[in-house]
Design a protein around this motif. Structure first.
Motif, PDB file in Angstrom:
ATOM      1  N   ARG A   1       0.843  -1.211   0.000  1.00 58.04           N
ATOM      2  CA  ARG A   1       0.000   0.000   0.000  1.00 58.04           C
ATOM      3  C   ARG A   1       0.867   1.245   0.000  1.00 58.04           C
ATOM      4  NH1 ARG A   1      -4.338  -0.037  -2.010  1.00 58.04           N
ATOM      5  NH2 ARG A   1      -5.480   1.347  -0.676  1.00 58.04           N
ATOM      6  N   SER A   2       0.612   2.134  -0.932  1.00 55.97           N
ATOM      7  CA  SER A   2       1.259   3.438  -0.933  1.00 55.97           C
ATOM      8  C   SER A   2       0.355   4.380  -0.154  1.00 55.97           C
ATOM      9  CB  SER A   2       1.432   3.937  -2.358  1.00 55.97           C
ATOM     10  OG  SER A   2       2.314   3.091  -3.033  1.00 55.97           O
ATOM     11  N   PRO A   3       0.802   5.369   0.509  1.00 57.65           N
ATOM     12  CA  PRO A   3       2.173   5.847   0.627  1.00 57.65           C
ATOM     13  C   PRO A   3       2.971   5.155   1.727  1.00 57.65           C
ATOM     14  CG  PRO A   3       0.719   7.342   1.770  1.00 57.65           C
ATOM     15  CD  PRO A   3      -0.142   6.246   1.183  1.00 57.65           C
ATOM     16  N   LEU A   4       2.425   4.104   2.324  1.00 58.42           N
ATOM     17  CA  LEU A   4       3.118   3.414   3.413  1.00 58.42           C
ATOM     18  C   LEU A   4       4.368   2.674   2.946  1.00 58.42           C
ATOM     19  CD1 LEU A   4       0.006   1.853   5.192  1.00 58.42           C
ATOM     20  CD2 LEU A   4       1.207   3.956   5.791  1.00 58.42           C
ATOM     21  N   HIS A   5       4.350   2.217   1.717  1.00 59.65           N
ATOM     22  CA  HIS A   5       5.439   1.403   1.169  1.00 59.65           C
ATOM     23  C   HIS A   5       5.732   0.231   2.092  1.00 59.65           C
ATOM     24  CE1 HIS A   5       6.026   4.334  -1.924  1.00 59.65           C
ATOM     25  NE2 HIS A   5       6.188   5.281  -1.021  1.00 59.65           N
ATOM     26  N   ASP A   6       4.687  -0.356   2.604  1.00 59.98           N
ATOM     27  CA  ASP A   6       4.807  -1.488   3.515  1.00 59.98           C
ATOM     28  C   ASP A   6       3.771  -2.526   3.132  1.00 59.98           C
ATOM     29  OD1 ASP A   6       5.814  -2.952   5.561  1.00 59.98           O
ATOM     30  OD2 ASP A   6       5.248  -1.563   7.151  1.00 59.98           O
ATOM     31  N   ARG A   7       4.013  -3.746   3.556  1.00 59.18           N
ATOM     32  CA  ARG A   7       3.080  -4.825   3.268  1.00 59.18           C
ATOM     33  C   ARG A   7       1.877  -4.738   4.197  1.00 59.18           C
ATOM     34  NH1 ARG A   7       3.718  -6.397  -1.466  1.00 59.18           N
ATOM     35  NH2 ARG A   7       2.815  -8.398  -1.046  1.00 59.18           N
ATOM     36  N   VAL A   8       0.705  -4.987   3.634  1.00 57.42           N
ATOM     37  CA  VAL A   8      -0.541  -4.987   4.401  1.00 57.42           C
ATOM     38  C   VAL A   8      -1.194  -6.353   4.208  1.00 57.42           C
ATOM     39  CG1 VAL A   8      -2.822  -3.942   4.652  1.00 57.42           C
ATOM     40  CG2 VAL A   8      -0.846  -2.511   4.101  1.00 57.42           C
ATOM     41  N   ARG A   9      -1.501  -6.999   5.307  1.00 56.30           N
ATOM     42  CA  ARG A   9      -2.178  -8.299   5.257  1.00 56.30           C
ATOM     43  C   ARG A   9      -3.665  -8.057   5.070  1.00 56.30           C
ATOM     44  NH1 ARG A   9      -0.669 -11.073  10.135  1.00 56.30           N
ATOM     45  NH2 ARG A   9       1.229 -11.471   9.008  1.00 56.30           N
ATOM     46  N   VAL A  10      -4.276  -8.814   4.139  1.00 52.60           N
ATOM     47  CA  VAL A  10      -5.687  -8.612   3.796  1.00 52.60           C
ATOM     48  C   VAL A  10      -6.438  -9.940   3.892  1.00 52.60           C
ATOM     49  CG1 VAL A  10      -7.294  -7.832   2.021  1.00 52.60           C
ATOM     50  CG2 VAL A  10      -5.045  -6.758   2.210  1.00 52.60           C
ATOM     51  N   LEU A  11      -7.607  -9.912   4.521  1.00 52.59           N
ATOM     52  CA  LEU A  11      -8.507 -11.053   4.582  1.00 52.59           C
ATOM     53  C   LEU A  11      -9.854 -10.585   4.054  1.00 52.59           C
ATOM     54  CD1 LEU A  11      -9.309 -13.926   5.505  1.00 52.59           C
ATOM     55  CD2 LEU A  11      -9.898 -12.912   7.709  1.00 52.59           C
ATOM     56  N   CYS A  12     -10.367 -11.239   3.006  1.00 55.51           N
ATOM     57  CA  CYS A  12     -11.638 -10.856   2.382  1.00 55.51           C
ATOM     58  C   CYS A  12     -12.621 -12.019   2.481  1.00 55.51           C
ATOM     59  CB  CYS A  12     -11.424 -10.499   0.910  1.00 55.51           C
ATOM     60  SG  CYS A  12     -10.301  -9.123   0.676  1.00 55.51           S
ATOM     61  N   ILE A  13     -13.806 -11.734   3.020  1.00 56.40           N
ATOM     62  CA  ILE A  13     -14.829 -12.761   3.212  1.00 56.40           C
ATOM     63  C   ILE A  13     -16.107 -12.317   2.499  1.00 56.40           C
ATOM     64  CG2 ILE A  13     -16.196 -14.036   4.907  1.00 56.40           C
ATOM     65  CD1 ILE A  13     -13.912 -13.395   6.918  1.00 56.40           C
ATOM     66  N   PRO A  14     -16.571 -13.111   1.531  1.00 56.95           N
ATOM     67  CA  PRO A  14     -17.791 -12.736   0.813  1.00 56.95           C
ATOM     68  C   PRO A  14     -19.035 -12.882   1.698  1.00 56.95           C
ATOM     69  CG  PRO A  14     -17.034 -14.881   0.082  1.00 56.95           C
ATOM     70  CD  PRO A  14     -16.001 -14.355   1.034  1.00 56.95           C
ATOM     71  N   VAL A  15     -19.988 -11.992   1.490  1.00 54.32           N
ATOM     72  CA  VAL A  15     -21.261 -12.013   2.213  1.00 54.32           C
ATOM     73  C   VAL A  15     -22.338 -12.393   1.210  1.00 54.32           C
ATOM     74  CG1 VAL A  15     -22.926 -10.633   3.514  1.00 54.32           C
ATOM     75  CG2 VAL A  15     -20.469 -10.206   3.765  1.00 54.32           C
ATOM     76  N   ARG A  16     -23.119 -13.420   1.555  1.00 56.32           N
ATOM     77  CA  ARG A  16     -24.158 -13.903   0.637  1.00 56.32           C
ATOM     78  C   ARG A  16     -25.548 -13.558   1.158  1.00 56.32           C
ATOM     79  NH1 ARG A  16     -21.906 -17.476  -2.918  1.00 56.32           N
ATOM     80  NH2 ARG A  16     -19.873 -18.253  -2.328  1.00 56.32           N
ATOM     81  N   TRP A  17     -26.427 -13.317   0.220  1.00 60.02           N
ATOM     82  CA  TRP A  17     -27.838 -13.120   0.516  1.00 60.02           C
ATOM     83  C   TRP A  17     -28.620 -13.802  -0.586  1.00 60.02           C
ATOM     84  CZ3 TRP A  17     -32.033  -9.969  -1.372  1.00 60.02           C
ATOM     85  CH2 TRP A  17     -33.118  -9.912  -0.492  1.00 60.02           C
ATOM     86  N   LYS A  18     -29.473 -14.730  -0.181  1.00 62.71           N
ATOM     87  CA  LYS A  18     -30.258 -15.538  -1.126  1.00 62.71           C
ATOM     88  C   LYS A  18     -29.364 -16.205  -2.169  1.00 62.71           C
ATOM     89  CE  LYS A  18     -34.600 -13.078  -0.589  1.00 62.71           C
ATOM     90  NZ  LYS A  18     -35.734 -12.447  -1.257  1.00 62.71           N
ATOM     91  N   GLY A  19     -28.219 -16.704  -1.697  1.00 65.28           N
ATOM     92  CA  GLY A  19     -27.321 -17.459  -2.571  1.00 65.28           C
ATOM     93  C   GLY A  19     -26.408 -16.630  -3.459  1.00 65.28           C
ATOM     94  N   GLU A  20     -26.509 -15.314  -3.407  1.00 60.06           N
ATOM     95  CA  GLU A  20     -25.688 -14.445  -4.247  1.00 60.06           C
ATOM     96  C   GLU A  20     -24.719 -13.645  -3.374  1.00 60.06           C
ATOM     97  OE1 GLU A  20     -26.516 -13.082  -7.694  1.00 60.06           O
ATOM     98  OE2 GLU A  20     -28.101 -14.526  -8.120  1.00 60.06           O
ATOM     99  N   VAL A  21     -23.515 -13.421  -3.877  1.00 65.39           N
ATOM    100  CA  VAL A  21     -22.563 -12.568  -3.166  1.00 65.39           C
ATOM    101  C   VAL A  21     -23.004 -11.122  -3.364  1.00 65.39           C
ATOM    102  CG1 VAL A  21     -20.169 -11.814  -2.992  1.00 65.39           C
ATOM    103  CG2 VAL A  21     -20.672 -14.207  -3.472  1.00 65.39           C
ATOM    104  N   VAL A  22     -23.258 -10.433  -2.245  1.00 59.27           N
ATOM    105  CA  VAL A  22     -23.727  -9.051  -2.306  1.00 59.27           C
ATOM    106  C   VAL A  22     -22.713  -8.065  -1.734  1.00 59.27           C
ATOM    107  CG1 VAL A  22     -26.164  -9.682  -2.286  1.00 59.27           C
ATOM    108  CG2 VAL A  22     -24.976  -9.280  -0.118  1.00 59.27           C
ATOM    109  N   ALA A  23     -21.706  -8.588  -1.033  1.00 55.60           N
ATOM    110  CA  ALA A  23     -20.712  -7.710  -0.415  1.00 55.60           C
ATOM    111  C   ALA A  23     -19.481  -8.529  -0.035  1.00 55.60           C
ATOM    112  CB  ALA A  23     -21.287  -7.044   0.825  1.00 55.60           C
ATOM    113  N   VAL A  24     -18.444  -7.830   0.355  1.00 57.39           N
ATOM    114  CA  VAL A  24     -17.238  -8.470   0.877  1.00 57.39           C
ATOM    115  C   VAL A  24     -16.813  -7.704   2.125  1.00 57.39           C
ATOM    116  CG1 VAL A  24     -14.797  -8.977   0.468  1.00 57.39           C
ATOM    117  CG2 VAL A  24     -16.452  -9.300  -1.366  1.00 57.39           C
ATOM    118  N   VAL A  25     -16.620  -8.432   3.214  1.00 55.49           N
ATOM    119  CA  VAL A  25     -16.079  -7.854   4.438  1.00 55.49           C
ATOM    120  C   VAL A  25     -14.581  -8.076   4.381  1.00 55.49           C
ATOM    121  CG1 VAL A  25     -15.990  -8.020   6.942  1.00 55.49           C
ATOM    122  CG2 VAL A  25     -18.167  -8.315   5.763  1.00 55.49           C
TER     123      VAL A  25
END
Length: 71
Positions: free
Chosen positions: A30-54
């Motif tokens: 990530r700039s301007p940090l010029h450092d590594r950032v750990r990321v965890l992404c979890i999809p959110v489903r509603w009625k069987g469809e992905v509607v968002a990501v936390v």
């Protein structure tokens, strides 16, 4: 970004999670940090469809122990 649409550019892990419907983990630079950032992404489903990501972004070298809720 609650309630907004995120762009594909700059958040490739979030985009991959939304499109695949799977949990995605990784690190990005990530700039301007010029450092590594750990990321965890979890999809959110509603009625069987992905509607968002936390997502959680954290810097692994901050030297802080994660709290109970984070674990």
């Amino acid at each position: 970004m609650v309630g907004g649409l995120g762009g594909v550019v700059g958040r490739p892990l979030r985009t991959r999670s939304f499109r695949s419907g799977e949990i995605v983990e990784g690190e990005i630079n990530r700039s301007p940090l010029h450092d590594r950032v750990r990321v965890l992404c979890i999809p959110v489903r509603w009625k069987g469809e992905v509607v968002a990501v936390v997502s959680r972004e954290s810097m692994p070298n901050m030297g802080r122990e994660p709290g109970e809720l984070e674990r």
